[in-house]
Design an enzyme around this catalytic site. Structure first.
Site, short mmCIF file in Angstrom:
data_model
loop_
_atom_site.label_atom_id
_atom_site.label_comp_id
_atom_site.label_asym_id
_atom_site.label_seq_id
_atom_site.Cartn_x
_atom_site.Cartn_y
_atom_site.Cartn_z
N TYR A 1 4.47 -2.33 -1.24
CA TYR A 1 5.86 -2.70 -0.96
C TYR A 1 6.61 -3.11 -2.22
CZ TYR A 1 5.37 -3.29 3.98
OH TYR A 1 5.47 -3.12 5.40
N LYS B 1 -8.53 2.59 1.51
CA LYS B 1 -8.84 4.07 1.68
C LYS B 1 -9.56 4.30 0.46
CE LYS B 1 -7.12 7.35 4.02
NZ LYS B 1 -7.95 8.08 4.85
N ASP C 1 -8.05 4.41 8.45
CA ASP C 1 -7.76 5.18 9.53
C ASP C 1 -8.94 4.92 10.45
OD1 ASP C 1 -9.57 5.96 7.98
OD2 ASP C 1 -9.04 8.15 7.89
N ASP D 1 0.17 -4.18 7.57
CA ASP D 1 1.52 -4.10 8.50
C ASP D 1 1.11 -3.33 9.66
OD1 ASP D 1 4.23 -4.62 9.17
OD2 ASP D 1 4.57 -2.38 8.27
N ASP E 1 0.56 -4.23 13.68
CA ASP E 1 1.26 -3.84 15.13
C ASP E 1 0.22 -3.22 16.06
OD1 ASP E 1 3.77 -4.49 14.03
OD2 ASP E 1 4.75 -2.70 14.89
C1 IPM Z 1 6.92 -7.24 9.40
C2 IPM Z 1 7.99 -6.07 9.14
C3 IPM Z 1 8.35 -6.22 7.73
C4 IPM Z 1 7.18 -5.60 6.95
C5 IPM Z 1 9.65 -5.37 7.49
C6 IPM Z 1 10.82 -5.87 8.33
C7 IPM Z 1 10.02 -5.60 5.99
O1 IPM Z 1 7.48 -4.76 9.69
O2 IPM Z 1 7.17 -8.40 9.30
O3 IPM Z 1 5.63 -6.69 9.96
O4 IPM Z 1 6.98 -4.57 7.00
O5 IPM Z 1 6.54 -6.51 6.19
MN MN Z 2 5.37 -4.68 10.54
#
Ligand code: IPM
Ligand code: MN
Ligand code: NAD
Length: 383
Positions: free
Chosen positions: A157, A208, A240, A264, A268
């Site tokens: 990032y 990884k 993975d 990240d 999700d």
């Molecule tokens: C999160 C989002 C952010 C990230 C983006 C919007 C910059 O996906 O907070 O998970 O990747 O950190």
């Molecule tokens: Mn995210």
């Protein structure tokens, strides 16, 4: 304190230690879920359980529209001065074509970096009553309680070099750099070990190392630090495989620590175990300073949900639960945080659902109605 209702079981803030919180409603569904969350915050203020001054500011697309940039120095300054910051979400298709440096997401990265919040705690908890809302079978997710600790200020990032260049042959090349130092790995891994120590004493470190040198370093350094935590069972897992294991048998996990990008993605994925991104809160914490103050930034893990923005149907619970995390981690009010979590569970149990978590036969309520239902339940539980 005058005006503060006494409740012997509740630790109250007093006016003498009144806190300052910066609220950032952001973009898309942000203002809607902020409105519903404020109903809960107002209840805590009125009942005397909290004494917080709330200020609101712009971040992301909302800031870009007014100032031409996704965050101003003034906003960052306010964020640094606040006792805690609570963000809804930023971003949206309206700003997808503007230069990268001024995109809403850059404002979010800048505030995280500026505040120095390197450890992003993303809990995925499946409330019993929601096990049926998960796309996975209830027996797989029932009782799940996983904490993902995502490194937030390093890795690909922020790594340099980065950019898009044109080669002499006219071909274009996009570059990002995955980079971690020992101290960056240690500080986030330490947070994860400490959390594991207070939970089920199990830590999975994810990278990884089979293909990336930064992963090899990550594994070596986490292993070294593990010597200080002999009571914590340390496992290493490739990212993975971790994604697959989270779906196959998620209850094998207690705490997971991962770099910025893997964290990240895995969070999700983990968000769908409880059934919706709209349920998952997060807390991002920095180091404690010499006065014991700790930078803290709270936000749902979901984005601005452009597909449903403005319709009043978004789930505000991730933001309400982020507020609960704020009370727990920044203001030492575990009892108030517990109260919110219980109220949320009871409301869900009573069948109050926004569209994203409605099961067969349940009609969906609005964002505001969900906020109101939580407030009503808080009043019933807490008087
Ligand atoms: C999160 C989002 C952010 C990230 C983006 C919007 C910059 O996906 O907070 O998970 O990747 O950190
Ligand atoms: Mn995210
Ligand atoms: P998203 O999280 O906004 O949405 C993904 C899906 O989940 C959508 O179908 C959405 O409707 C649903 N969803 C998300 N939150 C919900 C809620 N509270 N209630 C009900 N449904 C919800 O992810 P995306 O579509 O990939 O990104 C949209 C924008 O948000 C992009 O600009 C992205 O960069 C940004 N984003 C911001 C953050 C943040 O502010 N922390 C996080 C992720 C994405």
């Amino acid at each position: 304190m005058a005006g503060l209702k006494k409740n012997p079981e509740t630790k109250h803030m007093t006016r003498s230690n009144k806190k300052n919180v910066l609220l950032l409603p952001g973009d898309g569904i942000g203002p809607e879920i902020t409105h519903a969350s404020r109903m809960v915050m107002d209840w805590f203020e009125k009942s005397g359980r909290t004494a917080i001054d709330y200020a609101e500011d712009l971040l992301g697309g909302a800031s870009y529209e007014k100032h031409g940039k996704p965050i101003t120095d003034a906003t960052l300054g306010r964020a640094k001065e606040a006792d805690a910051v609570l963000l809804a979400c930023v971003g949206g298709p309206k700003w997808d074509k503007i230069p990268f440096e001024v995109r809403p997401e850059r404002g979010l990265l800048a505030i995280r970096k500026g505040m120095g919040v390197f450890a992003n705690l993303r809990p995925a908890v499946v409330f019993d009553v929601l096990a049926g809302a998960s796309p996975l079978k209830p027996e797989i997710v029932q009782g799940l309680d996983v904490m993902i600790v995502r490194e937030l200020l390093g890795g690909v990032y922020f790594g340099e070099p980065r950019g898009i260049e044109t080669l002499p042959n006219g071909e274009r090349r996009g570059i990002n750099t995955q980079v971690y130092t020992t101290s960056e790995i240690h500080r986030v891994a330490r947070v994860a070990f400490e959390l594991a120590r207070k939970r089920k004493k199990k830590l999975h470190s994810v990278e990884k190392a089979n293909v990336m040198e930064s992963g090899v370093l990550w594994r070596e350094e986490v292993t070294k630090l593990g010597a200080e935590y002999p009571d914590v069972e340390l496992h290493h897992m490739y990212a993975d495989n971790c994604a697959m294991q989270l779906v196959r048998y998620p209850r094998q996990f207690d705490v997971i620590v991962a770099d910025n990008l893997f964290g990240d993605i895995l969070s999700d994925l983990a968000a769908m175990l409880p059934g919706s991104l709209g349920m998952l809160p997060s807390a991002s914490l920095g180091a404690k300073d010499s006065m014991g103050r700790q930078a803290a930034f709270y936000e749902p893990i979901h984005g601005s949900a452009p597909d449903i923005a403005g319709k009043g149907i978004a789930n505000p619970l991730a933001m309400i639960l982020s507020y609960a995390m704020m009370l727990r981690y920044s203001f030492d009010q575990a009892d108030s945080a517990d109260l919110i979590e219980t109220a949320v569970q009871n409301v869900l149990k009573a069948g109050v659902r926004t569209a994203d978590i409605a099961e067969k036969g349940q009609s969906a309520v609005s964002t505001e109605a969900m906020g109101a239902a939580v407030v009503k339940e808080l009043s019933r539980l807490g008087g």
